[in-house]
Write an enzyme that holds these catalytic residues in place. Structure first.
Site, mmCIF file in Angstrom:
data_model
loop_
_atom_site.group_PDB
_atom_site.id
_atom_site.type_symbol
_atom_site.label_atom_id
_atom_site.label_comp_id
_atom_site.label_asym_id
_atom_site.label_seq_id
_atom_site.Cartn_x
_atom_site.Cartn_y
_atom_site.Cartn_z
ATOM 1 N N ASP A 170 0.859 -1.182 0.000
ATOM 2 C CA ASP A 170 0.000 0.000 0.000
ATOM 3 C C ASP A 170 0.897 1.235 0.000
ATOM 4 O O ASP A 170 2.036 1.184 0.462
ATOM 5 C CB ASP A 170 -0.875 0.025 1.247
ATOM 6 C CG ASP A 170 -1.944 -1.048 1.234
ATOM 7 O OD1 ASP A 170 -1.921 -1.903 0.322
ATOM 8 O OD2 ASP A 170 -2.803 -1.045 2.136
ATOM 9 N N HIS A 246 5.235 -7.223 -0.467
ATOM 10 C CA HIS A 246 5.132 -8.514 -1.138
ATOM 11 C C HIS A 246 5.930 -8.498 -2.436
ATOM 12 O O HIS A 246 6.389 -7.451 -2.891
ATOM 13 C CB HIS A 246 3.663 -8.838 -1.434
ATOM 14 C CG HIS A 246 2.795 -8.883 -0.208
ATOM 15 N ND1 HIS A 246 2.205 -10.049 0.234
ATOM 16 C CD2 HIS A 246 2.407 -7.915 0.668
ATOM 17 C CE1 HIS A 246 1.493 -9.793 1.331
ATOM 18 N NE2 HIS A 246 1.601 -8.495 1.605
ATOM 19 N N SER A 357 7.584 3.760 5.336
ATOM 20 C CA SER A 357 8.845 4.020 4.656
ATOM 21 C C SER A 357 8.624 4.109 3.153
ATOM 22 O O SER A 357 7.576 4.562 2.709
ATOM 23 C CB SER A 357 9.867 2.935 5.001
ATOM 24 O OG SER A 357 11.160 3.367 4.650
#
EC number: 4.1.1.65
Length: 388
Positions: A170, A246, A357
């Site tokens: 995200d 991911h 981050s």
């Protein structure tokens, strides 16, 4: 009328008074008059100090320079004094120490009765959508670290199967496009060197190319197939975003490079302010190959995000108390027992941050590769980044 006062904390001890009357050798700021000769004498004494001592004595005055309204101390620049730059002032903040302290605080188990109000405040502040969490009950999370690293429901992030590259997390799209002149945009108009960011190519990365002697030769080491180009995509993870990342495609990870470094904030405003911010910060570069050639994913640390975890790399330890500036640690996943590396499937769990981050993708693809993005758009893990 005379107004007197000392400035011991600033190191200008010879300046004994401020006068409301006009002096021929004074600097005027508003209605205050600074004795110009006294300032020059004291600044001459400061210039003889060692650099650490000079910086220590200059910081209080620098802070006042930026905080006081109406440029009250700007006339000091006319007698040779220069404030420490805002960037240098920010870089002096011990962000690594603060991040380690924050990491320990995150591990402290909260009392059962305190969990709901603490997590509810965080949810309200950063707009967290807890309906997507695998466990919605706030009392389930014993500490802040568990809450930050919460898992999602399986159906919350469907993985797009129609496009070759998906978003690994995200976040917000900062920049994307083709890499030109071996420079990558961290935000629009601010670039950094690709070689500084990834580091020099080595024989441990199983590449047969000679060492880079220029920007073009470094690009040629990455682009392994004729007719291909290098592309990049930068994704910023805000504190309220899902913190795991991911695999963005089907690829094989053959090499890991860990750069210890600073832990400055990587929010877009700071990225516009500090040039080559991503090259200064601690980061973990995973590189390998996909069906079109070179592929890399870099997890960039930030303030309070010293902990970067890669699930299949148990030897990785980030935010160590001591490190050598400019150093890096290499690890090859290609061994005698495993000659291919670590295979990753699109959408497979890869790693996690603590808080928020940035992730930077740099990869090789044919010239007809197209991004399906807009700069500044919000994106979720599993959504399409681009395809052929």
């Amino acid at each position: 009328m005379r107004v007197t006062g000392s400035m011991r904390s600033t190191g200008i001890r010879s300046l004994r008074s401020w006068d409301w009357r006009f002096h021929p050798n004074s600097l005027v700021t508003g209605r205050l008059h600074f004795p110009q000769l006294a300032l020059r004498r004291r600044l001459g004494q400061l210039s003889c100090m060692s650099r650490p001592a000079l910086k220590l004595r200059s910081w209080p005055l620098t802070i006042l320079y930026y905080l006081l309204p109406f440029g009250a101390l700007r006339p000091l620049s006319r007698v040779g004094w220069r404030p420490v730059s805002r960037v240098a002032l920010y870089k002096s903040v011990p962000t690594r120490l603060l991040s380690r302290a924050w990491g320990r605080l995150n591990q402290v188990e909260l009392p059962y009765w305190l969990r709901r109000p603490v997590y509810s405040l965080y949810i309200w502040t950063f707009g967290v959508n807890m309906t997507e969490a695998a466990v919605e009950d706030l009392h389930h999370y014993r500490n802040l670290s568990e809450f930050f690293r919460r898992k999602l429901k399986p159906q919350a992030r469907p993985v797009c199967g129609l496009h070759s590259v998906i978003s690994p997390s995200d976040g917000k799209i900062l920049t994307f496009g083709q890499v030109k002149n071996c420079e990558v945009e961290q935000v629009k108009g601010v670039t950094y060197s690709l070689e500084s960011f990834l580091g020099p190519r080595t024989c441990t990365e199983d590449l047969s190319f000679p060492p880079a002697s220029s920007r073009d030769s470094f690009r040629n080491q990455l682009v392994t197939r004729e007719g291909n180009e290098l592309y990049h995509c930068v994704i910023y993870l805000a504190p309220g975003d899902y913190h795991c990342f991911h695999s963005p495609t089907d690829w094989t990870v053959s090499h890991r490079r860990h750069f210890p470094g600073s832990l400055m904030s990587v929010n877009p405003g700071m990225a516009r302010w500090i040039k080559e911010l991503f090259c200064h910060n601690e980061r973990v570069v995973l590189s390998g190959d996909w069906k079109h050639g070179f592929f890399s994913l870099t997890a960039v640390g930030a303030t309070n995000v010293g902990s970067i975890r890669i699930y299949f790399d148990r030897d990785l330890h980030t935010n160590s108390p001591r490190y050598s500036k400019g150093s890096y640690n290499d690890l090859s996943f290609v061994t005698h027992a495993n000659k291919e590396g670590v295979p990753m499937r699109k959408g497979e769990h890869l790693g996690e941050f603590n808080l928020g981050s940035t992730i930077v993708l740099i990869f090789e693809a044919p010239k007809d590769f197209n991004f399906r993005l807009k700069a500044g758009q919000k994106i979720r893990f599993g959504e399409a980044l681009g395809s052929l």
